[in-house]
Design a protein around this motif. Structure first.
Motif, short mmCIF file in Angstrom:
data_model
loop_
_atom_site.label_atom_id
_atom_site.label_comp_id
_atom_site.label_asym_id
_atom_site.label_seq_id
_atom_site.Cartn_x
_atom_site.Cartn_y
_atom_site.Cartn_z
N HIS A 145 -35.94 115.23 -5.63
CA HIS A 145 -36.16 114.71 -4.29
C HIS A 145 -35.53 115.80 -3.42
N GLY A 146 -34.12 115.98 -3.70
CA GLY A 146 -33.27 116.97 -2.97
C GLY A 146 -33.02 116.41 -1.48
N GLY A 147 -32.44 117.46 -0.71
CA GLY A 147 -31.99 116.94 0.67
C GLY A 147 -30.62 116.53 0.62
N PRO A 173 -37.15 109.15 -1.73
CA PRO A 173 -38.32 110.33 -2.01
C PRO A 173 -38.76 111.25 -0.69
N LEU A 174 -39.08 112.43 -1.15
CA LEU A 174 -39.14 113.23 -0.13
C LEU A 174 -40.89 113.42 -0.14
N VAL A 175 -41.53 113.11 1.07
CA VAL A 175 -42.93 113.27 1.14
C VAL A 175 -43.46 114.71 1.01
N ARG A 176 -44.73 114.78 0.55
CA ARG A 176 -45.28 116.36 0.40
C ARG A 176 -45.22 116.99 1.63
N ALA A 177 -45.36 116.30 2.81
CA ALA A 177 -45.27 117.00 4.28
C ALA A 177 -44.83 115.99 5.38
N VAL A 212 -36.40 122.09 2.76
CA VAL A 212 -35.68 120.63 3.08
C VAL A 212 -35.01 120.21 1.99
N GLN A 213 -35.49 120.17 0.52
CA GLN A 213 -35.11 119.88 -0.61
C GLN A 213 -33.68 120.65 -0.67
N PHE A 238 -42.89 120.51 7.76
CA PHE A 238 -42.64 120.94 6.31
C PHE A 238 -43.86 120.72 5.37
N VAL A 239 -44.11 121.77 4.72
CA VAL A 239 -45.09 121.21 3.58
C VAL A 239 -44.84 121.84 2.48
N ALA A 240 -45.38 121.09 1.02
CA ALA A 240 -45.04 121.57 -0.15
C ALA A 240 -45.80 122.91 -0.34
#
Length: 255
Positions: A145-147, A173-177, A212-213, A238-240
């Protein structure tokens, strides 16, 4: 046989053995992703110099030569208390390194986690690890998830595994956007709008989730500041990927 000293910013092509010139540390992390290593280095810099474990970071691309692996295993790995590896492509991508590190960790009783370099589980890597499945999974999820917050908790959790008293939270968890704002966490539209000036036009700033990650947001935040100085209300999203259906739908909702 030549032995080269690793140069900052350089990547070995594997034709020559490389000495990373490190001293031993309590925790060793090996990854092929410089962004991940930089994120962990930044997290470690936020912790005090005393009372927390020391950490050594290495890019796997510097350890492609078998002699490079032998040197690193003997000088660094053999003296660690915990070793974490992120192997993109599985054991088959780096078999000599995986096997040598697994052997020395088994011989010296060193805790080791071989983690996938992506978000897909790898049973072969898990079998090489000595940490239990829960610990492996938690360490992996911090990195997946990173960050910055997950990086700090990765360090705190890793420290706890080797006997240090720490407080840590489960991986976030990091959302997809989603939305971003400098210095803020759990950002929603109301949080972003609280920084706007009424009557100004809104300027959307769309950027990759990978930034972001990696915690590599200095350029994004400079643009946010520049837009505000230009008389606009920034809307940083931000978006994947714009090809990702979930990310695209979320972006459409925000916009």
């Amino acid at each position: 046989m030549h032995l080269l000293a690793a140069q900052p910013g350089g990547v070995s092509d594997g034709s020559e053995a490389v000495d990373l010139g490190q001293t031993p540390g309590d925790i060793v992390v090996i990854s092929a992703a410089d962004t991940e290593l930089t994120l962990l280095a930044q997290a470690r810099a936020e912790r005090p110099e005393v009372g927390v474990p020391s950490m050594r970071l290495a890019n796997m691309m510097h350890l492609t030569h078998n002699m490079s692996v032998d040197l690193y295993v003997e000088d660094i790995i053999a003296h660690a208390k915990l070793v974490v590896l992120r192997i993109l492509g599985g054991r088959g991508y780096w078999p000599y390194g995986c096997d040598e590190i697994a052997a020395v960790c088994a011989r010296e009783g060193i805790s080791v986690a071989f983690l996938p370099g992506d978000d897909q589980p790898d049973a072969e890597l898990a079998a090489l690890s000595t940490l239990d499945a829960d610990a492996q999974h938690r360490l992996w999820q911090y990195l997946v998830h990173g960050g910055p917050e997950n990086a700090l908790d990765f360090l705190d959790y890793a420290a706890g595994l080797i006997g240090f008293e720490t407080n840590w939270q489960e991986p976030r968890p990091l959302v997809r956007a989603g939305l971003h704002w400098p210095g803020a966490t759990d950002v929603d539209l109301a949080r972003v709008q609280s920084n706007w000036i009424e009557g100004r036009p809104v300027a959307a700033l769309v950027f990759y989730r990978a930034l972001v990650q990696a915690g590599n947001l200095w350029a994004v935040e400079a643009v946010i500041e520049g837009l505000a100085e230009a008389g606009l209300n920034p809307l940083p999203v931000f978006v994947a990927s714009l090809k990702d259906q979930v990310a695209a739908a979320t972006l459409g909702t925000i916009m």
